[in-house]
Design a protein around this motif. Structure first.
Motif, PDB file in Angstrom:
ATOM      1  N   ALA A   1      40.436  37.991  44.577  1.00  0.00           N
ATOM      2  CA  ALA A   1      40.374  38.175  46.031  1.00  0.00           C
ATOM      3  C   ALA A   1      41.758  38.028  46.629  1.00  0.00           C
ATOM      4  CB  ALA A   1      39.416  37.159  46.654  1.00  0.00           C
ATOM      5  N   ASP A   2      42.040  38.868  47.643  1.00  0.00           N
ATOM      6  CA  ASP A   2      43.299  38.772  48.369  1.00  0.00           C
ATOM      7  C   ASP A   2      43.006  38.627  49.858  1.00  0.00           C
ATOM      8  OD1 ASP A   2      43.028  41.404  49.635  1.00  0.00           O
ATOM      9  OD2 ASP A   2      43.546  42.270  47.691  1.00  0.00           O
ATOM     10  N   ARG A   3      44.029  38.461  50.629  1.00  0.00           N
ATOM     11  CA  ARG A   3      43.908  38.315  52.075  1.00  0.00           C
ATOM     12  C   ARG A   3      44.697  39.413  52.788  1.00  0.00           C
ATOM     13  NH1 ARG A   3      40.325  35.995  50.588  1.00  0.00           N
ATOM     14  NH2 ARG A   3      39.667  33.826  50.974  1.00  0.00           N
ATOM     15  N   GLY A   4      44.566  40.626  52.271  1.00  0.00           N
ATOM     16  CA  GLY A   4      45.239  41.767  52.872  1.00  0.00           C
ATOM     17  C   GLY A   4      44.390  42.428  53.953  1.00  0.00           C
ATOM     18  N   PRO A   5      44.685  43.673  54.293  1.00  0.00           N
ATOM     19  CA  PRO A   5      43.949  44.363  55.366  1.00  0.00           C
ATOM     20  C   PRO A   5      42.545  44.785  54.958  1.00  0.00           C
ATOM     21  CG  PRO A   5      45.561  45.837  54.388  1.00  0.00           C
ATOM     22  CD  PRO A   5      45.803  44.488  53.780  1.00  0.00           C
TER      23      PRO A   5
ATOM     24  N   PRO B   1      50.267  41.994  52.291  1.00  0.00           N
ATOM     25  CA  PRO B   1      51.584  41.568  52.811  1.00  0.00           C
ATOM     26  C   PRO B   1      52.264  40.584  51.867  1.00  0.00           C
ATOM     27  CG  PRO B   1      49.870  41.418  54.510  1.00  0.00           C
ATOM     28  CD  PRO B   1      49.170  41.668  53.220  1.00  0.00           C
ATOM     29  N   PRO B   2      53.590  40.589  51.810  1.00  0.00           N
ATOM     30  CA  PRO B   2      54.303  39.611  50.968  1.00  0.00           C
ATOM     31  C   PRO B   2      53.977  38.185  51.403  1.00  0.00           C
ATOM     32  CG  PRO B   2      55.774  41.358  51.701  1.00  0.00           C
ATOM     33  CD  PRO B   2      54.508  41.537  52.463  1.00  0.00           C
ATOM     34  N   GLY B   3      53.790  37.329  50.413  1.00  0.00           N
ATOM     35  CA  GLY B   3      53.499  35.937  50.678  1.00  0.00           C
ATOM     36  C   GLY B   3      52.039  35.624  50.900  1.00  0.00           C
ATOM     37  N   SER B   4      51.154  36.652  50.969  1.00  0.00           N
ATOM     38  CA  SER B   4      49.727  36.384  51.170  1.00  0.00           C
ATOM     39  C   SER B   4      49.128  35.833  49.880  1.00  0.00           C
ATOM     40  CB  SER B   4      48.986  37.653  51.595  1.00  0.00           C
ATOM     41  OG  SER B   4      49.119  38.653  50.610  1.00  0.00           O
ATOM     42  N   PRO B   5      48.107  34.955  49.977  1.00  0.00           N
ATOM     43  CA  PRO B   5      47.564  34.306  48.780  1.00  0.00           C
ATOM     44  C   PRO B   5      46.646  35.223  47.984  1.00  0.00           C
ATOM     45  CG  PRO B   5      46.364  33.579  50.712  1.00  0.00           C
ATOM     46  CD  PRO B   5      47.465  34.469  51.219  1.00  0.00           C
ATOM     47  N   ILE B   6      46.455  34.873  46.725  1.00  0.00           N
ATOM     48  CA  ILE B   6      45.543  35.565  45.819  1.00  0.00           C
ATOM     49  C   ILE B   6      44.711  34.505  45.115  1.00  0.00           C
ATOM     50  CG2 ILE B   6      45.342  37.015  43.765  1.00  0.00           C
ATOM     51  CD1 ILE B   6      47.945  38.369  44.568  1.00  0.00           C
ATOM     52  N   GLU B   7      43.425  34.777  44.982  1.00  0.00           N
ATOM     53  CA  GLU B   7      42.528  33.807  44.370  1.00  0.00           C
ATOM     54  C   GLU B   7      41.767  34.470  43.228  1.00  0.00           C
ATOM     55  OE1 GLU B   7      39.192  30.491  45.759  1.00  0.00           O
ATOM     56  OE2 GLU B   7      39.629  32.221  47.046  1.00  0.00           O
ATOM     57  N   ILE B   8      41.672  33.755  42.095  1.00  0.00           N
ATOM     58  CA  ILE B   8      40.946  34.249  40.925  1.00  0.00           C
ATOM     59  C   ILE B   8      39.841  33.253  40.604  1.00  0.00           C
ATOM     60  CG2 ILE B   8      41.097  34.945  38.512  1.00  0.00           C
ATOM     61  CD1 ILE B   8      44.064  35.526  38.956  1.00  0.00           C
ATOM     62  N   ILE B   9      38.606  33.744  40.546  1.00  0.00           N
ATOM     63  CA  ILE B   9      37.441  32.897  40.301  1.00  0.00           C
ATOM     64  C   ILE B   9      36.678  33.457  39.114  1.00  0.00           C
ATOM     65  CG2 ILE B   9      35.326  31.928  41.293  1.00  0.00           C
ATOM     66  CD1 ILE B   9      36.508  32.465  44.064  1.00  0.00           C
ATOM     67  N   ALA B  10      36.249  32.612  38.204  1.00  0.00           N
ATOM     68  CA  ALA B  10      35.442  33.013  37.047  1.00  0.00           C
ATOM     69  C   ALA B  10      34.168  32.182  37.034  1.00  0.00           C
ATOM     70  CB  ALA B  10      36.219  32.831  35.748  1.00  0.00           C
ATOM     71  N   THR B  11      33.036  32.838  36.874  1.00  0.00           N
ATOM     72  CA  THR B  11      31.741  32.171  36.758  1.00  0.00           C
ATOM     73  C   THR B  11      30.975  32.818  35.616  1.00  0.00           C
ATOM     74  OG1 THR B  11      30.751  33.694  38.366  1.00  0.00           O
ATOM     75  CG2 THR B  11      31.645  31.604  39.216  1.00  0.00           C
ATOM     76  N   ALA B  12      29.856  32.185  35.241  1.00  0.00           N
ATOM     77  CA  ALA B  12      29.080  32.722  34.124  1.00  0.00           C
ATOM     78  C   ALA B  12      27.628  32.294  34.258  1.00  0.00           C
ATOM     79  CB  ALA B  12      29.645  32.252  32.785  1.00  0.00           C
ATOM     80  N   THR B  13      26.747  33.154  33.732  1.00  0.00           N
ATOM     81  CA  THR B  13      25.327  32.858  33.574  1.00  0.00           C
ATOM     82  C   THR B  13      24.989  33.035  32.098  1.00  0.00           C
ATOM     83  OG1 THR B  13      24.643  35.142  34.001  1.00  0.00           O
ATOM     84  CG2 THR B  13      24.861  33.692  35.917  1.00  0.00           C
ATOM     85  N   ASP B  14      23.702  32.936  31.810  1.00  0.00           N
ATOM     86  CA  ASP B  14      23.301  33.126  30.418  1.00  0.00           C
ATOM     87  C   ASP B  14      23.515  34.557  29.945  1.00  0.00           C
ATOM     88  OD1 ASP B  14      22.567  30.498  30.352  1.00  0.00           O
ATOM     89  OD2 ASP B  14      20.441  30.890  30.812  1.00  0.00           O
TER      90      ASP B  14
END
Length: 702
Positions: free
Chosen positions: A628-632, A607-620
């Motif tokens: 990630a989004d907050r859609g259906p 939906p318009p206006g819903s948040p979006i999240e970007i996460i970056a992690t790392a191992t050896d």
């Protein structure tokens, strides 16, 4: 034809064309005959199944079926030809049978060659050939005839004289007495111009003198044991000792030595244990009857023992042939590809028949070429024999009546759709394939090989057809998706430009600006579509080349957000990238495209206006990026389908061509990572992909 003329099948002009080219009266009659024959075969098969299920022993003469019995005599060929003419006159299928009794197992090689030549002649004339094991020829024939619902049984005239038939019996008399509802035909066939070949007497059986010596020694040993028993046992017990010795001789040394042991046992019993002792004179006439019974019993025991051994040897031979055929069939069934199948077949044929083997396969112009895995080379003459075999579909070469001067035996590889090649076999011993069972087994191996080749080719054809169908489906899907996604922005661009051109002077600045921005937005949409198509083409063609260098994920994520920045204007985008995140070896342009496609997917299906999240992690070992989004979210079970080409989820707004996530998967896999989607507990979906870190981090020299 009347329906054609009335226009009930084709249009009038098409009906005339069909009548001239195919639906002629002769063709229709032939088709009707084929249909009736096929129907009769199916009904006959169903009737035989019904008879077996209900234990019906008698013959139901629903259709004519002939059975002709052949023997090792040269006249059997005439009998087969006569039965062929009889079957043609009746329009009935016919079977040629040879019964392998214990007596037949002791036939010389020449007689056995006659049998195999007769069976081969019957096959060439269109008969089904079978070899039946049995104790009595008449019982085996009648049992097989009832099982196959045979209505007419054809045999040759008896060769024995009348007094011999009265004393020893005749197969014709036995068949007539036990035939029941089966008609018995006794014929001789027409005389042939050529005289029958003389029996092969090249290999006379030599006398096994050591076996006779062992028989004499065993009788002497039995006599010694009986001499020790004589004071304590009766004469009948001593007779049992001698009979035991006869059984041992028969089991170890055969018929001749056992008969000698029987005669010597009677003589030793008379000489040592019947008064007057140490003479062959007999004081009591009753002992003569005892000697006669003992001699007859000894003969019977030796004959039965030898017969049982011959049957056991024949059973072991059949078991060995069956096991060899089963081993080859099982391996062929689990093998794919013509080259692999031929490798398996050549190995089995070479091992079983102690021969060198070669296979010739037809080319596009039907010319035969030797398969590269063959075990010997063919000269021009051998190639000529192989071509004759392929064209005539008959064996030729070594051991046959056709081109016998060849160094190898050539067999046609015949499959249901026609010949698929030629099998050439060069045995180490030129007489190794003279035995009928050896030749029959080789022909069975050849048939199995032909069926395997046909199966492999059909599998290849089915695979090609499947690929063509899939290609056609993808092409249609691509045209459907692209045509829609091209037509929508083009219509918007065309409408906006036309409005500016036609009403430019009457438009205010704000309206003109909105129209120009719509042209720009739709142009960018077209650019993304074309870029996705090009990327997918590069991925599927293998032309995609990675330019890996050490890059910061933070910079790549920032570049991707910049490319879609305007479309994210009303969204709250959160990024979590640790400052200590290591550099990652990657093609930054392609990974940026992956992020852009995932973000574009989130914009379309949330939906318009819903948040979006970007996460970056790392191992050896790897770095992981999550969007990630907050859609259906995704429907259950479709987490993997979203990465298929042309797959598009449900959306009330803008829809793409269904290529974006498929391109993401191709790029990530090219980097050696993986990508997947998972629904979030609080709603929405997260797309995650990994990029492997295989090398040590680069260092900056100060």
């Amino acid at each position: 034809l009347q329906r054609f003329k009335e226009g009930k099948v084709y249009m009038p002009e098409q009906a005339q064309e069909a009548l001239r080219n195919f639906f002629r009266k002769g063709n229709l009659i032939a088709l009707r005959e084929l249909a009736l024959r096929r129907t009769a075969e199916r009904v006959d098969a169903q009737m035989r199944v019904y008879m077996r299920e209900h234990a019906i022993g008698k013959v139901w003469p629903a259709a004519e079926r002939l059975l002709v019995c052949v023997s090792p005599t040269p006249d059997s060929a005439r009998l087969v030809r006569a039965a062929k003419r009889m079957a043609e006159g009746l329009g009935a299928p016919w079977i040629t049978a040879y019964v392998e009794t214990p007596a037949q197992l002791r036939l010389p090689q020449g007689a056995r060659n006659t049998v195999i030549q007769t069976l081969r002649l019957a096959e060439q004339l269109g008969a089904e050939t079978v070899t039946l094991p049995g104790q009595k020829m008449s019982e085996a024939l009648l049992a097989f005839a009832r099982d196959r619902n045979v209505t007419k049984l054809v045999v040759g005239k008896p060769r024995r004289r009348l007094w011999q038939r009265i004393l020893l019996g005749s197969i014709v008399d036995a068949l007539v007495q036990g035939s029941g509802d089966i008609d018995i035909y006794v014929i001789s066939g027409e005389r042939e111009d050529a005289a029958p070949a003389a029996p092969d007497r090249r290999r006379e059986r030599a006398i096994d003198w050591p076996s006779y010596g062992w028989a004499i020694a065993l009788v002497a040993l039995t006599t010694g044991a009986a001499w020790l028993m004589f004071p304590f046992f009766e004469l009948a017990d001593l007779i049992m000792m001698y009979l035991l010795g006869i059984v041992v001789v028969a089991m170890r040394h055969g018929r001749g030595p056992s008969l000698l042991a029987s005669v010597l046992s009677v003589a030793a019993l008379d000489f040592f244990f019947v008064p007057p002792y140490f003479t062959f004179a007999v004081s009591d006439a009753r002992h003569l009857f005892t000697f006669a019974v003992m001699l007859v019993v000894g003969f019977v025991i030796s004959s039965l023992t030898v017969r049982i051994q011959a049957q056991a040897a024949a059973a072991r031979s059949r078991e060995a042939r069956t096991a060899a055929l089963y081993a080859m069939s099982r391996e062929l069934a689990s093998t794919l590809g013509v080259d692999e199948l031929l490798t398996v077949a050549l190995r089995h044929v070479s091992e079983v028949f102690k021969s060198q083997v070669v296979v010739l396969l037809p080319g596009p112009d039907r010319s035969l070429t030797a398969w590269s895995g063959g075990q010997f080379q063919l000269d021009a003459s051998e190639l000529g024999v192989a071509r004759w075999v392929y064209e005539h579909r008959q064996p030729a070469g070594l051991g046959t009546a056709t081109l016998p001067g060849a160094s190898a035996l050539h067999l046609p590889l015949i499959a249901p759709r026609g010949p698929v090649g030629v099998l050439g076999v060069r045995p180490a011993d030129r007489h190794a394939l003279d035995a009928p069972e050896q030749l029959h087994q080789l022909e069975t191996f050849a048939n199995q090989t032909a069926l395997a080749i046909e199966r492999a080719r059909l599998a290849d054809e089915a695979s090609d057809a499947q690929i063509r169908m899939e290609t056609e489906r993808l092409r249609n899907s691509l045209l459907s998706s692209v045509s829609h996604d091209l037509r929508t922005p083009l219509a918007t661009i065309t409408g906006a430009v036309s409005t500016i051109l036609e009403n430019g002077s009457r438009l205010d600045d704000r309206t003109r600006q909105e129209l120009l921005e719509s042209v720009r937005d739709e142009g960018e949409r077209l650019n993304r579509l074309v870029q996705n198509l090009l990327e997918m083409t590069r991925l599927e063609s293998g032309a995609l080349q990675l330019r890996k260098e050490w890059h910061s994920l933070e910079e790549v994520i920032g570049a991707a957000l910049s490319r879609v920045g305007k479309r994210l204007a009303n969204r709250r985008v959160t990024t979590r990238v640790p400052p200590s995140l290591p550099l990652v070896p990657m093609d930054d342009v392609l990974v940026e495209q992956v992020l852009v496609n995932i973000l574009d997917n989130a914009l379309k299906y949330t939906p318009p206006g819903s948040p979006i999240e970007i996460i970056a992690t790392a191992t050896d070992r790897a770095a992981t990026v999550e969007v990630a989004d907050r859609g259906p979210g995704l429907p259950h079970g479709e987490e993997d389908k979203v990465f298929e080409k042309f797959y598009r989820g449900r959306s009330d707004g803008e829809r793409g061509a269904g290529l974006g996530l498929a391109i993401c998967q191709g790029v990530v896999r090219a980097h050696g990572g993986r990508i997947w989607a998972q629904n979030l507990p609080g709603g929405g979906v997260a797309f995650l992909f990994t990029l492997p870190i295989t090398d040590a981090q680069p260092t900056v020299d100060g």
